[in-house]
Design a protein around this motif. Structure first.
Motif, PDB file in Angstrom:
ATOM      1  N   SER A  58       0.813  -1.229   0.000  1.00  0.00           N
ATOM      2  CA  SER A  58       0.000   0.000   0.000  1.00  0.00           C
ATOM      3  C   SER A  58       0.837   1.264   0.000  1.00  0.00           C
ATOM      4  O   SER A  58       0.336   2.349   0.290  1.00  0.00           O
ATOM      5  CB  SER A  58      -0.938  -0.003   1.208  1.00  0.00           C
ATOM      6  N   ALA A  60       4.514   3.765   0.629  1.00  0.00           N
ATOM      7  CA  ALA A  60       5.490   4.140   1.659  1.00  0.00           C
ATOM      8  C   ALA A  60       4.816   4.138   3.026  1.00  0.00           C
ATOM      9  O   ALA A  60       3.599   4.315   3.124  1.00  0.00           O
ATOM     10  CB  ALA A  60       6.033   5.523   1.352  1.00  0.00           C
ATOM     11  N   ASP A  61       5.608   3.944   4.053  1.00  0.00           N
ATOM     12  CA  ASP A  61       5.087   4.039   5.419  1.00  0.00           C
ATOM     13  C   ASP A  61       4.966   5.534   5.736  1.00  0.00           C
ATOM     14  O   ASP A  61       5.977   6.229   5.896  1.00  0.00           O
ATOM     15  CB  ASP A  61       6.065   3.344   6.377  1.00  0.00           C
ATOM     16  N   ILE A  62       3.723   6.009   5.829  1.00  0.00           N
ATOM     17  CA  ILE A  62       3.484   7.461   5.941  1.00  0.00           C
ATOM     18  C   ILE A  62       4.134   8.039   7.206  1.00  0.00           C
ATOM     19  O   ILE A  62       4.587   9.173   7.215  1.00  0.00           O
ATOM     20  CB  ILE A  62       1.964   7.763   5.902  1.00  0.00           C
ATOM     21  N   GLY A  73      16.060   5.582  -0.273  1.00  0.00           N
ATOM     22  CA  GLY A  73      16.265   4.177  -0.610  1.00  0.00           C
ATOM     23  C   GLY A  73      15.235   3.636  -1.572  1.00  0.00           C
ATOM     24  O   GLY A  73      15.479   2.636  -2.226  1.00  0.00           O
ATOM     25  N   LEU A  74      14.088   4.298  -1.697  1.00  0.00           N
ATOM     26  CA  LEU A  74      13.043   3.752  -2.572  1.00  0.00           C
ATOM     27  C   LEU A  74      13.461   3.851  -4.039  1.00  0.00           C
ATOM     28  O   LEU A  74      13.260   2.920  -4.824  1.00  0.00           O
ATOM     29  CB  LEU A  74      11.714   4.486  -2.321  1.00  0.00           C
ATOM     30  N   VAL A  75      14.056   4.987  -4.395  1.00  0.00           N
ATOM     31  CA  VAL A  75      14.492   5.151  -5.782  1.00  0.00           C
ATOM     32  C   VAL A  75      15.686   4.226  -6.066  1.00  0.00           C
ATOM     33  O   VAL A  75      15.746   3.553  -7.101  1.00  0.00           O
ATOM     34  CB  VAL A  75      14.845   6.626  -6.077  1.00  0.00           C
ATOM     35  N   THR A  76      16.601   4.158  -5.113  1.00  0.00           N
ATOM     36  CA  THR A  76      17.761   3.265  -5.272  1.00  0.00           C
ATOM     37  C   THR A  76      17.269   1.824  -5.441  1.00  0.00           C
ATOM     38  O   THR A  76      17.742   1.088  -6.320  1.00  0.00           O
ATOM     39  CB  THR A  76      18.669   3.360  -4.015  1.00  0.00           C
ATOM     40  N   GLY A  99       3.942   4.106  -3.410  1.00  0.00           N
ATOM     41  CA  GLY A  99       5.243   3.453  -3.595  1.00  0.00           C
ATOM     42  C   GLY A  99       5.094   2.001  -4.030  1.00  0.00           C
ATOM     43  O   GLY A  99       5.981   1.457  -4.700  1.00  0.00           O
ATOM     44  N   GLU A 102       4.762   2.099  -7.591  1.00  0.00           N
ATOM     45  CA  GLU A 102       6.076   2.458  -8.149  1.00  0.00           C
ATOM     46  C   GLU A 102       6.986   1.231  -8.226  1.00  0.00           C
ATOM     47  O   GLU A 102       7.668   1.009  -9.242  1.00  0.00           O
ATOM     48  CB  GLU A 102       6.713   3.590  -7.325  1.00  0.00           C
ATOM     49  N   PRO A 121      -2.287   7.441  -4.451  1.00  0.00           N
ATOM     50  CA  PRO A 121      -3.046   8.331  -3.551  1.00  0.00           C
ATOM     51  C   PRO A 121      -2.200   9.393  -2.847  1.00  0.00           C
ATOM     52  O   PRO A 121      -2.696  10.093  -1.966  1.00  0.00           O
ATOM     53  CB  PRO A 121      -3.634   7.346  -2.531  1.00  0.00           C
ATOM     54  N   GLU A 122      -0.932   9.553  -3.242  1.00  0.00           N
ATOM     55  CA  GLU A 122      -0.043  10.493  -2.541  1.00  0.00           C
ATOM     56  C   GLU A 122      -0.641  11.885  -2.431  1.00  0.00           C
ATOM     57  O   GLU A 122      -0.474  12.585  -1.430  1.00  0.00           O
ATOM     58  CB  GLU A 122       1.307  10.599  -3.271  1.00  0.00           C
ATOM     59  N   PHE A 271      -4.127   9.999   9.911  1.00  0.00           N
ATOM     60  CA  PHE A 271      -4.088   9.171  11.120  1.00  0.00           C
ATOM     61  C   PHE A 271      -5.185   9.572  12.113  1.00  0.00           C
ATOM     62  O   PHE A 271      -5.723   8.721  12.820  1.00  0.00           O
ATOM     63  CB  PHE A 271      -2.698   9.233  11.765  1.00  0.00           C
ATOM     64  N   ARG A 274      -8.314   7.792  11.364  1.00  0.00           N
ATOM     65  CA  ARG A 274      -8.266   6.376  11.725  1.00  0.00           C
ATOM     66  C   ARG A 274      -8.252   6.168  13.241  1.00  0.00           C
ATOM     67  O   ARG A 274      -8.560   5.088  13.720  1.00  0.00           O
ATOM     68  CB  ARG A 274      -7.051   5.717  11.061  1.00  0.00           C
ATOM     69  N   LYS A 278     -11.424   4.502  17.361  1.00  0.00           N
ATOM     70  CA  LYS A 278     -10.835   3.701  18.453  1.00  0.00           C
ATOM     71  C   LYS A 278     -11.247   4.303  19.794  1.00  0.00           C
ATOM     72  O   LYS A 278     -10.465   4.987  20.442  1.00  0.00           O
ATOM     73  CB  LYS A 278      -9.318   3.664  18.303  1.00  0.00           C
TER      74      LYS A 278
END
Ligand SMILES: CC(C)(COP(=O)(O)OP(=O)(O)OC[C@H]1O[C@@H](n2cnc3c(N)ncnc32)[C@H](O)[C@@H]1OP(=O)(O)O)[C@@H](O)C(=O)NCCC(=O)NCCSC(=O)/C=C/CCCCCCCCCCCCC(=O)O
Length: 721
Positions: A58, A60-62, A73-76, A99, A102, A121-122, A271, A274, A278
């Motif tokens: 889903s 990148a970790d937001i 590191g994502l592009v690498t 991501g 991607e 969804p960025e 967040f 979400r 709770k």
């Protein structure tokens, strides 16, 4: 985080980071090492990237975006995937978002299950797909699709993705099996033409025309938002620059957005939304340890605007409703209205004609409360009168089976008082819907002293079933929504009395990001509605109302709205209110010199000297008064956490999502500054109790460093808990 296995000639890299397989640092590292290992493994002829559990990936970790090396590191990793000598196939089920998509576009091939959802969804969190997503997608789909998908952030299904060339194939069953079968066709094929960085945007020639068209649309649709515009610019670059130049520019734009206040606010809102469901009660019961009752049948009492709207929400979600209204004419009218609303939904493609027919079959009209004997839940939606509501609850208690939950759609009244009219206070709860109930997403659920955890769990679950964002609050006068909004509206009116005009105040607040200023909202909801409520309250308190006063029971008030009422100006419905409305365009507010004259005369009669009110003062007085009241609400544990208040403002009063909400806004301005300003206003306006500074805010502001929002409630004095 990434499971590596070899199955005959295939290396399988399984992303294993529940619940959504976000691309955290460890996942990126695991994939990087997996690709390296597979390329070194002589048994392996192709590599499959897949997701363990319910989904592929889903994005990148937001949460990592708040860490300085965000996304590094994502592009690498992507380049390592694309440069792999062995073909890489992404096998997609569940979601391939952000991501995640991607990673799929860095892969040489993409296969998916037919139920997969794909998208970028960025933009919804104020970003752009910054790992070459804006450069790669147009190379696959062409510019028009890429511009729309990236700037809107919408999720699309596998069929649409396949049609636009994003997916090579879609399957019915297990996507990993499909990828294995697919690998047989592609092993040994040359890879260069599958590397998107080596390809071009095919429809680059008319990029400027497409850009201008999309830009005009975006500006209309997403007023004031930066990310959609930068998304479009980056897609445009993909067609006007070399791959590497466009990618470098994309990275720069991503960095700009990452630190923008809009993205920070939108990520907070992601967040906060979400966290709201709770819920937790002071007794320790919470969403995780309480089982809701299954609601199969419901009753709604009152066929006015609210009752009809609530009935629509329920039947639309497949829940049968008995709508009780003793006035047969009103009942017939309500059933027609409900049918018309559902027809509207069909026209907007929100439901099919068959679904509309099915929903209407779930609706039954009735004229007496006796018909509700066997339902699982009743929602009372008569007008705001405590005695009437108590009487209805008293009767319901006798009529309904002992397990029936009794809910009141009240916006202000004490739930404990209503519950005390029954022998089952544990099953009495407030369900405050917002008008129009079938459109507004917020449901403010209100627990009383004796409401049981099961009752709370049931209304929270029901809200979710009918598509609402639910927030749980404790009973008090006006709860959280109306209580924190009241000073906001009062200050807006006071400033009109002191020198501004309604349109001045509205414009400032609209420029701040509210979709509509408070005077336009008042014209829309009806000036007569507020007038009637004031009359009711005065009657209950035994007060005689007069127009020639500025104080009531020691509190500053303004009678400007009552003067409009006396002039027959009820708002849009009469074509005149704070604004005037032309019959040819009855929704367009036009500033009215007659209103300005009325205000000036009022001020002269009351001896008020008018002055210029700067925009900054409008924002501070409206927002800081709401913030002060919000801190009190927090301190009294009426709301459990600051995020709940912000979600209420976003979904109940359309506070801009990128602004987070009043509590987030306070955290951004700085609590010290907010507190100091509130103290100044308190001195300046001693007869408005909403300026008496909150103790909690005082305590938080007295710290030498800013206290983060998630620690605010720790500062509530133990005597108040
Ligand atoms: C549809 C969903 C995925 C699932 O919905 P649902 O099933 O209803 O579940 P939820 O309740 O929503 O979520 C369950 C829990 O999971 C948490 N969650 C969900 N998504 C994320 C996420 N992406 N990150 C973190 N946490 C997430 C959620 O909060 C719930 O947890 P909890 O219950 O609250 O505890 C739905 O969740 C959804 O839509 N999610 C969001 C999807 C999304 O927005 N994805 C895109 C994320 S942004 C992204 O992917 C960006 C990528 C580009 C990065 C570019 C980096 C470039 C940097 C360049 C600078 C450095 C260069 C150096 C060079 C080099 O080396 O690279």
């Amino acid at each position: 985080m990434v499971d590596y296995s070899v199955d005959r000639n295939l290396a399988i890299l399984g992303i294993n980071n529940p619940p959504v397989n976000a691309l955290s640092f460890h996942v990126r590292e695991g994939l990087f090492n997996g690709i390296k290992q597979a390329n070194a493994d002589r048994r392996v002829e192709a590599i499959v990237i897949t997701g363990k559990g319910k989904t592929y990936c889903s994005g990148a970790d937001i949460r990592e975006f708040s860490i300085p090396s965000a996304g590094k590191g994502l592009v690498t990793l992507g380049h390592r995937i694309e440069d792999s000598d062995k073909p890489v196939i992404s096998a997609i089920h569940g979601n391939a978002l952000g991501g995640g998509l991607e990673i799929a576009l860095f892969s040489h091939y993409r296969v998916a299950n037919k139920n997969a959802k794909i998208g970028f969804p960025e933009v919804l969190i104020g970003l752009l797909p910054g790992a070459e997503g804006t450069i790669r997608l147009p190379r696959v789909t062409g510019l028009a699709f890429a511009m729309d998908a990236i700037a809107s952030g919408r999720r699309f299904d596998a069929q649409e993705a396949h049609k636009h060339g994003i997916l090579d194939t879609i399957c019915d069953g297990d996507v990993l099996q499909e990828a294995k079968a697919f690998s047989k066709k592609i092993i040994g094929q040359p890879l260069d033409q599958r590397r998107l960085s080596k390809t071009h945007v095919k429809d680059a020639a008319d990029v400027d025309i497409k850009f201008e068209e999309a830009l005009a649309q975006i500006k209309r649709k997403y007023r004031g938002l930066i990310a959609p515009i930068l998304c479009l610019k980056s897609v445009r670059n993909s067609a006007k620059m070399s791959f590497d130049e466009a990618a470098a520019e994309e990275m720069r734009l991503f960095g700009e957005l990452l630190t923008s206040s809009q993205s920070i606010g939108l990520r907070y809102s992601f967040f906060a939304e979400r966290s709201a469901p709770k819920w937790k009660l002071p007794c320790g019961a919470c969403a995780d340890n309480t089982t809701p009752v299954d609601v199969k049948t419901t009753g709604v009492i009152g066929a006015g605007t609210m009752g009809s709207g609530i009935a629509v929400c329920l039947i639309r979600a497949g829940i049968p409703v008995i709508l009780v209204e003793k006035n047969q004419k009103m009942l017939d009218q309500a059933i027609k209205t409900i049918s018309r609303i559902l027809t509207g939904s069909v026209k907007l493609n929100r439901m099919t004609e068959k679904q509309r027919e099915h929903s209407l079959k779930l609706l039954k009209g009735a004229s007496t409360l006796d018909e509700l004997a066997g339902v699982d839940m009743v929602i009372e939606a008569v007008y705001e009168n405590l005695e009437l509501k108590r009487e209805i609850f008293h009767q319901l208690d006798k009529i309904c089976k002992s397990s029936t939950l009794l809910c009141s759609n009240t916006s202000t009244l004490d739930i404990d008082n209503i519950a005390s009219a029954t022998q089952r206070p544990d099953k009495v709860v407030g369900t405050h819907f917002f008008a129009p109930a079938y459109i507004m997403r917020l449901l403010e659920n209100v627990y009383g002293t004796k409401t049981s955890p099961t009752t709370v769990a049931t209304v929270m679950e029901l809200g979710k079933r009918i598509g609402k964002i639910c927030v749980l609050v404790k009973t008090c006068y006006a709860f959280v929504a109306n209580r924190t909004n009241q000073p906001f509206g009062a200050e807006a009116s006071f400033m009109v009395e002191e020198g501004a005009l309604p349109q001045d105040v509205d414009t400032v607040l609209e420029n701040f990001g509210m979709p509509m200023g408070p005077f336009k909202v008042s014209d829309l909801s009806g000036i007569d509605v507020g007038w009637r409520i004031r009359q009711e309250v005065a009657k209950a308190l035994g007060l005689k109302l007069t127009l020639e006063t500025r104080y009531r029971m020691g509190e500053r008030i303004t009678t400007l709205a009552d003067r409009l009422y006396e002039m027959g100006r009820y708002g849009i419905k009469t074509g005149k209110g704070w604004y005037r409305y032309e019959p040819t365009n009855p929704r367009k507010p036009i500033p009215d010199p007659d209103v300005a004259k009325m205000i000036q005369k009022h001020c002269m009669d009351m001896g008020i000297e008018r002055r210029n009110i700067p925009a900054q003062e409008v924002i501070e007085r409206c927002l800081f008064s709401a913030i002060n009241e919000s801190f009190r609400v927090l301190e009294q544990r009426i709301a459990e956490k600051p995020e709940d208040i912000d979600v209420i403002w976003q979904y109940g009063f359309s506070f801009p999502r990128y602004g987070g909400g009043p509590m987030f806004y306070a955290s951004q301005v700085g609590l010290k500054k907010v507190f100091e300003k509130i103290c100044i206003f308190h001195e300046q306006f001693p007869y408005s109790s909403h300026w008496v500074p909150s103790d909690l805010l005082r305590k938080l502001a007295s710290h030498s460093t800013e206290i983060p929002m998630d620690k605010w409630t720790q500062f509530i004095s133990s005597s108040k808990l």
